[in-house]
Scaffold this motif. Structure first.
Motif, PDB file in Angstrom:
ATOM      1  N   TRP A 197       0.848  -1.183   0.000  1.00 52.05           N
ATOM      2  CA  TRP A 197       0.000   0.000   0.000  1.00 52.05           C
ATOM      3  C   TRP A 197       0.889   1.241   0.000  1.00 52.05           C
ATOM      4  O   TRP A 197       2.002   1.212   0.526  1.00 52.05           O
ATOM      5  N   ALA A 198       0.363   2.344  -0.548  1.00 55.53           N
ATOM      6  CA  ALA A 198       1.015   3.651  -0.458  1.00 55.53           C
ATOM      7  C   ALA A 198       0.011   4.604   0.156  1.00 55.53           C
ATOM      8  O   ALA A 198      -1.163   4.591  -0.218  1.00 55.53           O
ATOM      9  N   GLY A 199       0.448   5.406   1.105  1.00 59.83           N
ATOM     10  CA  GLY A 199      -0.506   6.293   1.744  1.00 59.83           C
ATOM     11  C   GLY A 199       0.114   7.314   2.655  1.00 59.83           C
ATOM     12  O   GLY A 199       1.338   7.460   2.724  1.00 59.83           O
ATOM     13  N   LEU A 200      -0.767   7.985   3.368  1.00 67.31           N
ATOM     14  CA  LEU A 200      -0.388   9.013   4.340  1.00 67.31           C
ATOM     15  C   LEU A 200      -1.293   8.895   5.557  1.00 67.31           C
ATOM     16  O   LEU A 200      -2.507   8.712   5.420  1.00 67.31           O
ATOM     17  N   ARG A 201      -0.719   9.025   6.728  1.00 65.99           N
ATOM     18  CA  ARG A 201      -1.524   8.965   7.956  1.00 65.99           C
ATOM     19  C   ARG A 201      -2.384  10.209   8.125  1.00 65.99           C
ATOM     20  O   ARG A 201      -3.481  10.142   8.661  1.00 65.99           O
ATOM     21  N   MET A 202      -1.866  11.352   7.718  1.00 67.27           N
ATOM     22  CA  MET A 202      -2.606  12.615   7.780  1.00 67.27           C
ATOM     23  C   MET A 202      -2.503  13.257   6.403  1.00 67.27           C
ATOM     24  O   MET A 202      -1.552  13.973   6.126  1.00 67.27           O
ATOM     25  N   ALA A 203      -3.465  13.002   5.560  1.00 69.30           N
ATOM     26  CA  ALA A 203      -3.410  13.475   4.178  1.00 69.30           C
ATOM     27  C   ALA A 203      -4.173  14.777   3.999  1.00 69.30           C
ATOM     28  O   ALA A 203      -5.210  14.998   4.623  1.00 69.30           O
ATOM     29  N   TRP A 210       3.393   1.488   4.937  1.00 67.52           N
ATOM     30  CA  TRP A 210       3.022   1.954   3.597  1.00 67.52           C
ATOM     31  C   TRP A 210       4.195   2.682   2.950  1.00 67.52           C
ATOM     32  O   TRP A 210       5.013   3.289   3.637  1.00 67.52           O
ATOM     33  N   PHE A 211       4.226   2.648   1.613  1.00 68.98           N
ATOM     34  CA  PHE A 211       5.094   3.574   0.896  1.00 68.98           C
ATOM     35  C   PHE A 211       4.512   4.964   1.144  1.00 68.98           C
ATOM     36  O   PHE A 211       3.304   5.161   1.040  1.00 68.98           O
ATOM     37  N   LYS A 212       5.346   5.923   1.465  1.00 69.40           N
ATOM     38  CA  LYS A 212       4.853   7.270   1.756  1.00 69.40           C
ATOM     39  C   LYS A 212       4.629   8.040   0.462  1.00 69.40           C
ATOM     40  O   LYS A 212       5.529   8.195  -0.353  1.00 69.40           O
ATOM     41  N   ILE A 213       3.395   8.514   0.264  1.00 67.18           N
ATOM     42  CA  ILE A 213       3.050   9.272  -0.946  1.00 67.18           C
ATOM     43  C   ILE A 213       3.658  10.666  -0.859  1.00 67.18           C
ATOM     44  O   ILE A 213       3.458  11.378   0.123  1.00 67.18           O
ATOM     45  N   ARG A 214       4.375  11.019  -1.899  1.00 65.09           N
ATOM     46  CA  ARG A 214       4.940  12.366  -2.011  1.00 65.09           C
ATOM     47  C   ARG A 214       4.017  13.253  -2.851  1.00 65.09           C
ATOM     48  O   ARG A 214       3.749  14.391  -2.515  1.00 65.09           O
ATOM     49  N   ASP A 215       3.551  12.704  -3.977  1.00 69.64           N
ATOM     50  CA  ASP A 215       2.579  13.406  -4.807  1.00 69.64           C
ATOM     51  C   ASP A 215       1.922  12.432  -5.776  1.00 69.64           C
ATOM     52  O   ASP A 215       2.340  11.292  -5.901  1.00 69.64           O
ATOM     53  N   ILE A 216       0.858  12.907  -6.404  1.00 70.42           N
ATOM     54  CA  ILE A 216       0.085  12.085  -7.336  1.00 70.42           C
ATOM     55  C   ILE A 216      -0.201  12.889  -8.591  1.00 70.42           C
ATOM     56  O   ILE A 216      -0.605  14.057  -8.508  1.00 70.42           O
ATOM     57  N   TYR A 217      -0.004  12.255  -9.728  1.00 73.57           N
ATOM     58  CA  TYR A 217      -0.374  12.846 -11.013  1.00 73.57           C
ATOM     59  C   TYR A 217      -1.556  12.062 -11.552  1.00 73.57           C
ATOM     60  O   TYR A 217      -1.527  10.832 -11.601  1.00 73.57           O
ATOM     61  N   LEU A 218      -2.612  12.762 -11.976  1.00 72.31           N
ATOM     62  CA  LEU A 218      -3.722  12.105 -12.662  1.00 72.31           C
ATOM     63  C   LEU A 218      -3.407  12.181 -14.149  1.00 72.31           C
ATOM     64  O   LEU A 218      -3.287  13.264 -14.711  1.00 72.31           O
TER      65      LEU A 218
END
Length: 108
Positions: free
Chosen positions: A64-70, A99-107
């Motif tokens: 999983w990739a995510g953030l605890r406080m997004a 989780w892999f820590k999300i840095r950013d997301i591109y749609l």
């Protein structure tokens, strides 16, 4: 001797800097989304995170990739991409727990 110490210090600084600024990018379609009431969000890609795994971003990662406080923008982007079944590029950097820590997301 002073030159040698300065060279050694410079080399160490560059190595530490390079090690702390590594990141990976994986592309795919979001297959699963996890959200909890405390503000955490995490995603799985249909193809997983092969680049993050090969770059050893999170050795004990659970897929999983995510953030605890997004941020709400991140949550909105994830939910929009999941709803529309569009491809995303997720940049990860290190761990957020398991989780892999999300840095950013591109749609895409």
């Amino acid at each position: 001797m002073k030159y040698l110490a300065l060279t050694l210090l410079t080399t160490i600084c560059f190595q530490v800097s390079a090690a702390t600024h590594t990141y990976s990018q994986d592309n795919g379609v979001i297959s699963r989304v996890y959200i909890n009431p405390e503000g955490a969000i995490a995603v799985q890609l249909k193809q997983g995170f092969p680049k993050a795994k090969s770059d050893n971003q999170c050795p004990d990662g659970n897929g999983w990739a995510g953030l605890r406080m997004a941020d709400n923008a991140i949550k909105s982007a994830i939910l929009a991409a999941k709803s529309a079944t569009i491809s995303v590029t997720i940049t990860t950097e290190g761990c957020e727990g398991a989780w892999f820590k999300i840095r950013d997301i591109y749609l895409n």
